[in-house]
Structure formats: C-alpha cells, structure tokens
Design a protein around this motif. Structure first.
Motif, PDB file in Angstrom:
ATOM      1  N   LYS A 129      11.172   1.928   2.224  1.00 19.85           N
ATOM      2  CA  LYS A 129      11.466   3.319   1.866  1.00 19.85           C
ATOM      3  C   LYS A 129      12.408   3.331   0.669  1.00 19.85           C
ATOM      4  CE  LYS A 129      11.930   6.376   5.175  1.00 19.85           C
ATOM      5  NZ  LYS A 129      10.625   7.068   5.152  1.00 19.85           N
ATOM      6  N   ILE A 130      11.912   3.854  -0.456  1.00 11.15           N
ATOM      7  CA  ILE A 130      12.727   3.968  -1.667  1.00 11.15           C
ATOM      8  C   ILE A 130      13.101   5.433  -1.819  1.00 11.15           C
ATOM      9  CG2 ILE A 130      12.827   3.538  -4.149  1.00 11.15           C
ATOM     10  CD1 ILE A 130      10.477   1.575  -3.765  1.00 11.15           C
ATOM     11  N   SER A 131      14.386   5.722  -1.717  1.00 13.14           N
ATOM     12  CA  SER A 131      14.825   7.119  -1.683  1.00 13.14           C
ATOM     13  C   SER A 131      14.671   7.788  -3.037  1.00 13.14           C
ATOM     14  CB  SER A 131      16.283   7.194  -1.242  1.00 13.14           C
ATOM     15  OG  SER A 131      17.135   6.720  -2.271  1.00 13.14           O
ATOM     16  N   ASN A 132      14.516   9.105  -2.975  1.00 14.50           N
ATOM     17  CA  ASN A 132      14.582   9.932  -4.173  1.00 14.50           C
ATOM     18  C   ASN A 132      15.970   9.754  -4.799  1.00 14.50           C
ATOM     19  OD1 ASN A 132      15.025  12.489  -5.768  1.00 14.50           O
ATOM     20  ND2 ASN A 132      12.953  12.846  -5.046  1.00 14.50           N
ATOM     21  N   THR A 133      16.048   9.825  -6.107  1.00 20.17           N
ATOM     22  CA  THR A 133      17.329   9.576  -6.793  1.00 20.17           C
ATOM     23  C   THR A 133      18.410  10.595  -6.426  1.00 20.17           C
ATOM     24  OG1 THR A 133      16.498  10.800  -8.705  1.00 20.17           O
ATOM     25  CG2 THR A 133      16.269   8.414  -8.766  1.00 20.17           C
ATOM     26  N   VAL A 134      18.007  11.773  -5.937  1.00 22.64           N
ATOM     27  CA  VAL A 134      19.008  12.789  -5.582  1.00 22.64           C
ATOM     28  C   VAL A 134      19.444  12.668  -4.111  1.00 22.64           C
ATOM     29  CG1 VAL A 134      18.184  14.431  -7.308  1.00 22.64           C
ATOM     30  CG2 VAL A 134      17.261  14.524  -4.979  1.00 22.64           C
ATOM     31  N   GLU A 135      18.867  11.715  -3.386  1.00 22.56           N
ATOM     32  CA  GLU A 135      19.187  11.573  -1.962  1.00 22.56           C
ATOM     33  C   GLU A 135      20.624  11.103  -1.763  1.00 22.56           C
ATOM     34  OE1 GLU A 135      18.439  12.798   1.031  1.00 22.56           O
ATOM     35  OE2 GLU A 135      16.427  11.938   0.985  1.00 22.56           O
ATOM     36  N   SER A 136      21.285  11.681  -0.780  1.00 24.43           N
ATOM     37  CA  SER A 136      22.668  11.334  -0.469  1.00 24.43           C
ATOM     38  C   SER A 136      22.711  10.102   0.437  1.00 24.43           C
ATOM     39  CB  SER A 136      23.337  12.524   0.222  1.00 24.43           C
ATOM     40  OG  SER A 136      24.370  12.116   1.061  1.00 24.43           O
ATOM     41  N   LYS A 168       0.847  -1.194   0.000  1.00 30.40           N
ATOM     42  CA  LYS A 168       0.000   0.000   0.000  1.00 30.40           C
ATOM     43  C   LYS A 168       0.882   1.245   0.000  1.00 30.40           C
ATOM     44  CE  LYS A 168      -3.378   2.426   2.889  1.00 30.40           C
ATOM     45  NZ  LYS A 168      -4.045   2.465   4.212  1.00 30.40           N
ATOM     46  N   PRO A 169       0.666   2.184  -0.945  1.00 24.98           N
ATOM     47  CA  PRO A 169       1.472   3.425  -0.968  1.00 24.98           C
ATOM     48  C   PRO A 169       1.187   4.283   0.262  1.00 24.98           C
ATOM     49  CG  PRO A 169       0.230   3.132  -3.023  1.00 24.98           C
ATOM     50  CD  PRO A 169      -0.308   2.146  -2.049  1.00 24.98           C
ATOM     51  N   LEU A 170       2.233   4.941   0.772  1.00 21.99           N
ATOM     52  CA  LEU A 170       2.107   5.875   1.890  1.00 21.99           C
ATOM     53  C   LEU A 170       2.509   7.267   1.419  1.00 21.99           C
ATOM     54  CD1 LEU A 170       3.852   3.686   4.630  1.00 21.99           C
ATOM     55  CD2 LEU A 170       1.390   4.106   4.417  1.00 21.99           C
ATOM     56  N   ASN A 171       1.922   8.294   2.043  1.00 24.25           N
ATOM     57  CA  ASN A 171       2.251   9.671   1.671  1.00 24.25           C
ATOM     58  C   ASN A 171       3.712   9.982   2.008  1.00 24.25           C
ATOM     59  OD1 ASN A 171      -0.249  10.515   0.666  1.00 24.25           O
ATOM     60  ND2 ASN A 171      -1.038  10.870   2.720  1.00 24.25           N
ATOM     61  N   ILE A 214       3.999  -2.658   3.848  1.00 26.24           N
ATOM     62  CA  ILE A 214       3.987  -4.068   3.442  1.00 26.24           C
ATOM     63  C   ILE A 214       3.398  -4.906   4.576  1.00 26.24           C
ATOM     64  CG2 ILE A 214       5.419  -6.089   2.969  1.00 26.24           C
ATOM     65  CD1 ILE A 214       7.285  -4.404   1.435  1.00 26.24           C
ATOM     66  N   VAL A 215       2.388  -5.697   4.246  1.00 28.51           N
ATOM     67  CA  VAL A 215       1.818  -6.643   5.208  1.00 28.51           C
ATOM     68  C   VAL A 215       1.984  -8.043   4.634  1.00 28.51           C
ATOM     69  CG1 VAL A 215      -0.219  -7.278   6.550  1.00 28.51           C
ATOM     70  CG2 VAL A 215       0.097  -4.896   5.841  1.00 28.51           C
ATOM     71  N   LEU A 216       2.750  -8.882   5.335  1.00 29.81           N
ATOM     72  CA  LEU A 216       2.926 -10.255   4.880  1.00 29.81           C
ATOM     73  C   LEU A 216       1.675 -11.063   5.221  1.00 29.81           C
ATOM     74  CD1 LEU A 216       6.598 -10.979   6.021  1.00 29.81           C
ATOM     75  CD2 LEU A 216       5.803 -10.209   3.804  1.00 29.81           C
TER      76      LEU A 216
END
Length: 324
Positions: free
Chosen positions: A30-37, A6-9, A18-20
């Motif tokens: 958590k998938i980081s923004n591509t510009v994240e350090s 389920k997407p979260l804001n 994620i619910v197993l």
C-alpha cells in the motif's frame, strides 16, 4: 527475488498485489497518497494489530507484515508512506451471488466489529470526513450540480437528515468506526464474508454508521430489500444490540451515505475523468435512492424495531391497554 506485481483498485492510494515466485503467499503493498497523514496510517496499524487479538475477528482482518511504516519519494520527490499487509483471497461481495446465508454472515461480522471498536480509540480518529453519513451539511454546496428529480431527492434527504439524525445525534452511541464496509471492501468465499479490507476511512462517529454504510451497498440491486434488511439487521443485533434511538436514525444514515456516493462521483468524475473506479457504485446508488424515496421513513423505523424485538412505539403497551 522474482515476483509478480498486479495493480489493485483504490480510491486514494496505490495498491499492488505481490506474489513471490518462490512462495504461494500473497501480499498487498500500500503506497499512500502524498497528502495522507502518518497519524491516520498509525491509527490503521494500531487497529489492525488490536483486532487481530480478537479470536473471532482475527480471521477477517489483514495481517500487518511491515514492522515500521517506510517513507519513499515519488517521481516528483513527494513523500509517500509504504506498508505491506497480507492478502485475503476470495471474491468481492459486489461480485458474489447474494443470499440469506451471505447476508447473515455480513451482519455477524459487523456486529463483532462494532462490539470490539467500542474498546479502541486514538486522537487521530477525531476528525471531519466527507464520507461520514452523520454529517452531510457540506452537500448543500454541491446541490447546484444536480437537476430535476435527482436534485429533489437530495434536497429531501437533507431535510430528512435534520429530523432523523441531527436532532437525534445526542442519543446515539459514538465510537471508533471502520467507515467503509462497502461491497468492494468485503471478501467472500464459500458463501460467507471472510475478510474486511481498507481501514483508511476510520473515524470517531456514531457506532451505527458502520451498519448503515454496509447496508447502503448491500441493498443495491435488490428486488426484495426487506429480506436483505431483515437478515443483516437481525444478525448484527444478535451480536451487538441496536438501541431504540439508533433505529430512529439508521435508514436516514443509509440514504445519507448513498447521497454522498452520488455527490462524490459527480465531483470526482470532473477531477479524475480517467478513473472509472471512483464512480463504480453511482448508478446502483441512484437506483436505490429512487426506491427508498418511495417508502415512508417511519415504515422502516417500525420494521426495524420489530426485527430487534422492540415495541413499535414507546407508549405501545398503554395504548393497547386502553384499546382493550
């Protein structure tokens, strides 16, 4: 394994619940923004791990499930960092019925957080960040986007900031700060705050920033801002003593954070018109700014000094003696 996704804001990253199916446990990916350090993500992992060692704070902090930060590529072959944390179940503070018990629990959590963050630090926290209410010079470039009373209020806050924050900055304690204890990052259950989320805005800044940021959202939609202010500040102060000098800057930092909120909403609406979450607090921020604009800043200073058991002014006792 089969699972529910389920997407979260989120403002910058992509977060999913994620619910197993084979378990009642819930996790956040958590998938980081591509510009994240990666250095900033390492900072977050370090703080989560260290805060978990504190017997009081550990129940409020998401648990780091991943052992290492993984790297995956998106559809455009850009690198994204991926992490997994435990999920803290409950309502958001913004969607909860607020009362004095809830506000006291918020103040206590923030007090323990400020106390513990005094002992944590990494070089990656030494950075400039637009959401830092102690440094709002950049807003001068955005004034052109506002008109009428809205523009006047922002100009007034910029001037007030020079007097109450910039000139006082050397008198403030600095430390690592969470940076974003807002009403959508606080989880509530049974009338108490039980979780603090999102460590992506951490920065080395005035310690009092965390209290100011949280107040700027907790005071929204309040008919009686005095009561909320009193409950949160007294509770915070009972755990982590606010200094006389920090009181001088506190409410201007609150207004500065609200100003950042409305300016960023204006900027991001043009950039991401489809993302309604980016301006979720804009109207409430303006309403509170209008309310705070009508109150003399020194009245707040005197009230908060009284909450924290300080004398109203430094020369209070000599003046009383003279009057007697």
């Amino acid at each position: 394994k089969s699972f529910i996704l389920k997407p979260l804001n989120s403002e910058r990253d992509k977060n999913f619940l994620i619910v197993l199916n084979s378990s009642t446990k819930k996790y956040v990916i958590k998938i980081s923004n591509t510009v994240e350090s990666k250095k900033l993500l390492d900072l977050q992992d370090y703080v989560l791990k260290e805060l978990k060692k504190n017997l009081i704070l550990k129940k409020f902090i998401p648990e780091k499930i991943h052992s290492n930060i993984k790297i995956y590529s998106d559809l455009n072959n850009r690198k994204c960092f991926v992490r997994i944390l435990s999920y803290i179940d409950g309502k958001m503070y913004a969607n909860s019925k607020q009362n004095s018990e809830l506000e006291r629990s918020l103040g206590i959590l923030l007090g323990y957080l400020s106390k513990e963050l005094q002992n944590l630090m990494k070089p990656s926290a030494l950075r400039k960040f637009e959401w830092d209410p102690s440094n709002i010079k950049w807003i001068n470039k955005e004034i052109k986007n506002f008109h009428g009373k809205n523009k006047n209020i922002i100009l007034k806050i910029l001037l007030e900031h020079k007097i109450f924050v910039t000139k006082n900055i050397n008198n403030l304690r600095f430390s690592l700060t969470h940076g974003d204890a807002n009403n959508y990052n606080l989880v509530v259950k049974n009338n108490k705050v039980l979780g603090l989320l999102d460590y992506g805005d951490m920065i080395y800044a005035p310690t009092i920033n965390d209290l100011a940021v949280s107040l700027s959202y907790a005071l929204m939609k309040k008919d009686n801002i005095y009561s909320t202010l009193r409950e949160i500040i007294i509770s915070y102060n009972s755990i982590f003593k606010i200094t006389y000098e920090e009181i001088f800057s506190l409410m201007t930092l609150v207004k500065a954070r609200l100003t950042i909120t409305v300016v960023m909403a204006e900027k991001q609406r043009k950039k991401y018109p489809e993302n309604k979450y980016l301006s979720i607090s804009e109207k409430d921020a303006w309403d509170l700014l209008y309310k705070l604009d009508s109150i003399n800043p020194y009245l707040f200073i005197f009230l908060i000094r009284d909450f924290c058991k300080y004398s109203i002014s430094n020369n209070y006792l000599p003046v009383i003696k003279f009057l007697k």
